[in-house]
Design a protein around this motif. Structure first.
Motif, PDB file in Angstrom:
ATOM      1  N   TYR A   7       0.847  -1.193   0.000  1.00  0.00           N
ATOM      2  CA  TYR A   7       0.000   0.000   0.000  1.00  0.00           C
ATOM      3  C   TYR A   7       0.885   1.246   0.000  1.00  0.00           C
ATOM      4  CZ  TYR A   7      -3.433  -3.492   1.368  1.00  0.00           C
ATOM      5  OH  TYR A   7      -4.238  -4.615   1.410  1.00  0.00           O
ATOM      6  N   PRO A   8       1.189   1.781  -1.180  1.00  0.00           N
ATOM      7  CA  PRO A   8       2.108   2.919  -1.244  1.00  0.00           C
ATOM      8  C   PRO A   8       1.565   4.188  -0.616  1.00  0.00           C
ATOM      9  CG  PRO A   8       1.128   2.481  -3.386  1.00  0.00           C
ATOM     10  CD  PRO A   8       0.725   1.348  -2.505  1.00  0.00           C
ATOM     11  N   LEU A   9       0.237   4.302  -0.495  1.00  0.00           N
ATOM     12  CA  LEU A   9      -0.316   5.497   0.135  1.00  0.00           C
ATOM     13  C   LEU A   9      -0.145   5.461   1.645  1.00  0.00           C
ATOM     14  CD1 LEU A   9      -3.565   6.071  -1.986  1.00  0.00           C
ATOM     15  CD2 LEU A   9      -1.289   7.053  -2.272  1.00  0.00           C
ATOM     16  N   ASP A  10       0.076   4.289   2.180  1.00  0.00           N
ATOM     17  CA  ASP A  10       0.412   4.161   3.598  1.00  0.00           C
ATOM     18  C   ASP A  10       1.932   4.079   3.676  1.00  0.00           C
ATOM     19  OD1 ASP A  10      -2.227   3.825   5.083  1.00  0.00           O
ATOM     20  OD2 ASP A  10      -2.431   2.351   3.486  1.00  0.00           O
ATOM     21  N   ASN A  11       2.557   5.232   3.641  1.00  0.00           N
ATOM     22  CA  ASN A  11       4.008   5.305   3.577  1.00  0.00           C
ATOM     23  C   ASN A  11       4.514   6.059   4.792  1.00  0.00           C
ATOM     24  OD1 ASN A  11       6.747   6.348   2.756  1.00  0.00           O
ATOM     25  ND2 ASN A  11       6.252   5.092   0.976  1.00  0.00           N
ATOM     26  N   PHE A  12       5.512   5.510   5.447  1.00  0.00           N
ATOM     27  CA  PHE A  12       5.983   6.052   6.719  1.00  0.00           C
ATOM     28  C   PHE A  12       7.358   6.694   6.614  1.00  0.00           C
ATOM     29  CE2 PHE A  12       3.389   2.196   7.569  1.00  0.00           C
ATOM     30  CZ  PHE A  12       2.233   2.868   7.966  1.00  0.00           C
ATOM     31  N   LEU A  13       7.785   6.994   5.411  1.00  0.00           N
ATOM     32  CA  LEU A  13       9.072   7.652   5.218  1.00  0.00           C
ATOM     33  C   LEU A  13       8.928   9.137   5.548  1.00  0.00           C
ATOM     34  CD1 LEU A  13      11.885   6.688   4.205  1.00  0.00           C
ATOM     35  CD2 LEU A  13      11.267   7.659   1.988  1.00  0.00           C
ATOM     36  N   LYS A  14       9.889   9.679   6.245  1.00  0.00           N
ATOM     37  CA  LYS A  14       9.865  11.100   6.575  1.00  0.00           C
ATOM     38  C   LYS A  14       9.941  11.948   5.316  1.00  0.00           C
ATOM     39  CE  LYS A  14      11.993  11.277  11.188  1.00  0.00           C
ATOM     40  NZ  LYS A  14      13.203  11.712  11.944  1.00  0.00           N
ATOM     41  N   ALA A  15       9.282  13.067   5.330  1.00  0.00           N
ATOM     42  CA  ALA A  15       9.410  14.008   4.222  1.00  0.00           C
ATOM     43  C   ALA A  15      10.853  14.503   4.156  1.00  0.00           C
ATOM     44  CB  ALA A  15       8.458  15.180   4.427  1.00  0.00           C
ATOM     45  N   GLY A  16      11.424  14.464   2.971  1.00  0.00           N
ATOM     46  CA  GLY A  16      12.796  14.922   2.801  1.00  0.00           C
ATOM     47  C   GLY A  16      13.845  13.877   3.139  1.00  0.00           C
ATOM     48  N   ALA A  17      13.414  12.676   3.513  1.00  0.00           N
ATOM     49  CA  ALA A  17      14.384  11.618   3.818  1.00  0.00           C
ATOM     50  C   ALA A  17      15.172  11.260   2.564  1.00  0.00           C
ATOM     51  CB  ALA A  17      13.664  10.387   4.357  1.00  0.00           C
ATOM     52  N   LYS A  18      16.433  10.943   2.732  1.00  0.00           N
ATOM     53  CA  LYS A  18      17.292  10.597   1.608  1.00  0.00           C
ATOM     54  C   LYS A  18      17.823   9.173   1.783  1.00  0.00           C
ATOM     55  CE  LYS A  18      18.739  15.358   0.690  1.00  0.00           C
ATOM     56  NZ  LYS A  18      19.886  16.292   0.556  1.00  0.00           N
ATOM     57  N   PRO A  19      17.165   8.207   1.147  1.00  0.00           N
ATOM     58  CA  PRO A  19      17.660   6.831   1.231  1.00  0.00           C
ATOM     59  C   PRO A  19      19.083   6.720   0.702  1.00  0.00           C
ATOM     60  CG  PRO A  19      15.435   6.894   0.319  1.00  0.00           C
ATOM     61  CD  PRO A  19      15.919   8.314   0.369  1.00  0.00           C
ATOM     62  N   LYS A  20      19.816   5.758   1.215  1.00  0.00           N
ATOM     63  CA  LYS A  20      21.181   5.509   0.766  1.00  0.00           C
ATOM     64  C   LYS A  20      21.134   4.684  -0.514  1.00  0.00           C
ATOM     65  CE  LYS A  20      25.470   3.158   2.087  1.00  0.00           C
ATOM     66  NZ  LYS A  20      26.124   2.306   3.116  1.00  0.00           N
ATOM     67  N   ILE A  21      21.732   5.201  -1.597  1.00  0.00           N
ATOM     68  CA  ILE A  21      21.752   4.518  -2.888  1.00  0.00           C
ATOM     69  C   ILE A  21      23.187   4.091  -3.186  1.00  0.00           C
ATOM     70  CG2 ILE A  21      21.268   4.693  -5.355  1.00  0.00           C
ATOM     71  CD1 ILE A  21      19.231   6.868  -4.703  1.00  0.00           C
ATOM     72  N   THR A  22      23.365   2.797  -3.406  1.00  0.00           N
ATOM     73  CA  THR A  22      24.681   2.259  -3.739  1.00  0.00           C
ATOM     74  C   THR A  22      24.679   1.797  -5.192  1.00  0.00           C
ATOM     75  OG1 THR A  22      24.966   1.495  -1.452  1.00  0.00           O
ATOM     76  CG2 THR A  22      26.440   0.569  -3.131  1.00  0.00           C
ATOM     77  N   PRO A  23      25.288   2.571  -6.098  1.00  0.00           N
ATOM     78  CA  PRO A  23      25.318   2.158  -7.510  1.00  0.00           C
ATOM     79  C   PRO A  23      26.141   0.877  -7.680  1.00  0.00           C
ATOM     80  CG  PRO A  23      25.878   4.487  -7.272  1.00  0.00           C
ATOM     81  CD  PRO A  23      25.940   3.878  -5.907  1.00  0.00           C
ATOM     82  N   LEU A  24      25.680   0.016  -8.574  1.00  0.00           N
ATOM     83  CA  LEU A  24      26.369  -1.236  -8.853  1.00  0.00           C
ATOM     84  C   LEU A  24      26.461  -1.439 -10.356  1.00  0.00           C
ATOM     85  CD1 LEU A  24      24.479  -3.523  -6.295  1.00  0.00           C
ATOM     86  CD2 LEU A  24      26.763  -2.554  -6.000  1.00  0.00           C
ATOM     87  N   SER A  25      27.314  -2.322 -10.752  1.00  0.00           N
ATOM     88  CA  SER A  25      27.407  -2.729 -12.159  1.00  0.00           C
ATOM     89  C   SER A  25      27.748  -4.216 -12.157  1.00  0.00           C
ATOM     90  CB  SER A  25      28.476  -1.917 -12.894  1.00  0.00           C
ATOM     91  OG  SER A  25      28.545  -2.317 -14.254  1.00  0.00           O
ATOM     92  N   GLU A  26      26.751  -5.022 -11.849  1.00  0.00           N
ATOM     93  CA  GLU A  26      26.972  -6.449 -11.630  1.00  0.00           C
ATOM     94  C   GLU A  26      26.090  -7.278 -12.567  1.00  0.00           C
ATOM     95  OE1 GLU A  26      26.236  -9.746  -8.073  1.00  0.00           O
ATOM     96  OE2 GLU A  26      26.147  -7.599  -7.619  1.00  0.00           O
ATOM     97  N   ILE A  27      26.727  -8.053 -13.448  1.00  0.00           N
ATOM     98  CA  ILE A  27      25.981  -8.970 -14.304  1.00  0.00           C
ATOM     99  C   ILE A  27      25.747 -10.255 -13.511  1.00  0.00           C
ATOM    100  CG2 ILE A  27      25.958 -10.272 -16.469  1.00  0.00           C
ATOM    101  CD1 ILE A  27      25.794  -7.272 -16.858  1.00  0.00           C
ATOM    102  N   VAL A  28      24.502 -10.525 -13.189  1.00  0.00           N
ATOM    103  CA  VAL A  28      24.203 -11.700 -12.368  1.00  0.00           C
ATOM    104  C   VAL A  28      23.752 -12.894 -13.208  1.00  0.00           C
ATOM    105  CG1 VAL A  28      23.649 -10.302 -10.360  1.00  0.00           C
ATOM    106  CG2 VAL A  28      21.833 -10.897 -11.962  1.00  0.00           C
ATOM    107  N   PHE A  29      23.430 -12.636 -14.474  1.00  0.00           N
ATOM    108  CA  PHE A  29      22.984 -13.740 -15.330  1.00  0.00           C
ATOM    109  C   PHE A  29      23.099 -13.296 -16.774  1.00  0.00           C
ATOM    110  CE2 PHE A  29      19.730 -16.072 -17.708  1.00  0.00           C
ATOM    111  CZ  PHE A  29      19.978 -17.381 -17.324  1.00  0.00           C
ATOM    112  N   LYS A  30      23.670 -14.170 -17.625  1.00  0.00           N
ATOM    113  CA  LYS A  30      23.703 -13.910 -19.066  1.00  0.00           C
ATOM    114  C   LYS A  30      23.825 -15.250 -19.776  1.00  0.00           C
ATOM    115  CE  LYS A  30      25.877 -11.246 -22.772  1.00  0.00           C
ATOM    116  NZ  LYS A  30      26.905 -10.252 -23.130  1.00  0.00           N
ATOM    117  N   ASN A  31      22.740 -15.675 -20.406  1.00  0.00           N
ATOM    118  CA  ASN A  31      22.736 -16.979 -21.066  1.00  0.00           C
ATOM    119  C   ASN A  31      21.619 -17.041 -22.106  1.00  0.00           C
ATOM    120  OD1 ASN A  31      24.696 -19.069 -20.061  1.00  0.00           O
ATOM    121  ND2 ASN A  31      23.882 -18.377 -18.103  1.00  0.00           N
ATOM    122  N   LEU A  32      21.838 -17.879 -23.110  1.00  0.00           N
ATOM    123  CA  LEU A  32      20.751 -18.258 -24.008  1.00  0.00           C
ATOM    124  C   LEU A  32      19.863 -19.228 -23.243  1.00  0.00           C
ATOM    125  CD1 LEU A  32      22.826 -18.691 -27.237  1.00  0.00           C
ATOM    126  CD2 LEU A  32      20.659 -17.472 -27.200  1.00  0.00           C
TER     127      LEU A  32
END
Length: 276
Positions: free
Chosen positions: A90-115
């Motif tokens: 239920y996204p309308l029931d959201n408890f994140l503070k206004a202005g909160a900044k989640p921690k974002i960790t960029p990645l570049s990881e290939i976890v699967f590549k196959n026919l």
């Protein structure tokens, strides 16, 4: 016949043949295998197609969200309420503070590549976007890349809002709910290979499958898949009342391993755009 007469006779025969323009031909060497069609010099092994796809949810409190997120910012899930028995979020029931900044960790990881085997597309709903393109003469090479992890601290949750929301619900009933505290963002793409037949020239980008040459044809559009991390509501309420700031993803994982939290595994959650 004297030796001198034999030499004169041989010389005479050679001269006669020369005058006729005739010389014996040297033996013809065996022909080289042709290059191109039926190229016997290229003996490529068949590519083995994958029928079992990887499981991206590794922890009990990780769940896939049933949405492609191609046109929606996935950050709306952070702090959202989930109902464990139904798998609804239920996204309308959201408890994140206004202005909160989640921690974002960029990645570049290939976890699967196959026919993959065409039948594999029926086993995972996150491959729905390939079903319209694969058939008996078309195979898909699926690539899954993990591009980021997102998490929040306990002080990012609005304590007043979450406590007010559940103040009339007995603590024994609160265990039916959870809060999304992070997610991993995956990007999926598919490259299609079309059957050119056993007689095709093995050139360009392609693969030999079941004795036939499959040439690269086209790429599909990218798809996003979100694996959300959730924590039981009672644990989140306790964590936010502690003065110490905690990474909720890490602390929840530790509590599960220590046996302080019992997790009811959820297979998938569904977006419900309505009030709880």
């Amino acid at each position: 016949m004297k030796k001198e007469q034999k030499l004169i006779l041989i010389f005479s025969i050679i001269s006669t043949l020369a005058g006729c323009g005739f010389f014996p031909l040297a033996p013809t060497p065996p022909a080289e295998p042709p290059i191109g069609k039926n190229n016997s010099r290229i003996d490529l092994p068949d590519v083995q197609l994958i029928s079992e796809l990887p499981q991206f949810t590794k922890e009990l409190n990780e769940i896939q969200i049933a949405d492609s997120f191609n046109s929606v910012d996935p950050s709306w899930v952070i702090g959202a309420l989930i109902e464990k028995n139904t798998g609804n979020v239920y996204p309308l029931d959201n408890f994140l503070k206004a202005g909160a900044k989640p921690k974002i960790t960029p990645l570049s990881e290939i976890v699967f590549k196959n026919l993959i085997e065409n039948s594999a597309t029926a086993k995972a709903n996150w491959l729905d976007f390939t079903k319209a393109s694969v058939n008996s003469n078309t195979k898909a090479e699926v690539t899954v890349a993990k591009i980021s992890n997102v998490s929040i601290n306990s002080n990012n949750i609005d304590k007043a809002v979450i406590i007010s929301h559940f103040k009339d619900i007995p603590k024994s009933e609160r265990d039916k709910y959870g809060v999304i505290i992070g997610y991993s963002d995956f990007v999926l793409s598919a490259t299609y290979f079309r059957n050119s037949g056993a007689e095709a020239i093995a050139s360009g980008f392609g693969a030999k499958i079941e004795g036939n040459w499959y040439s690269k044809s086209e790429n599909s559009s990218l798809q996003h898949r979100i694996i959300a991390v959730w924590s039981p509501l009672p644990y989140v309420i306790d964590a936010i009342q502690s003065p110490a700031k905690k990474d909720l993803t890490d602390s929840t994982s530790e509590a599960i391993k220590d046996g302080k939290i019992e997790i009811q595994e959820i297979q998938e959650i569904n977006y419900i755009p309505s009030e709880f």
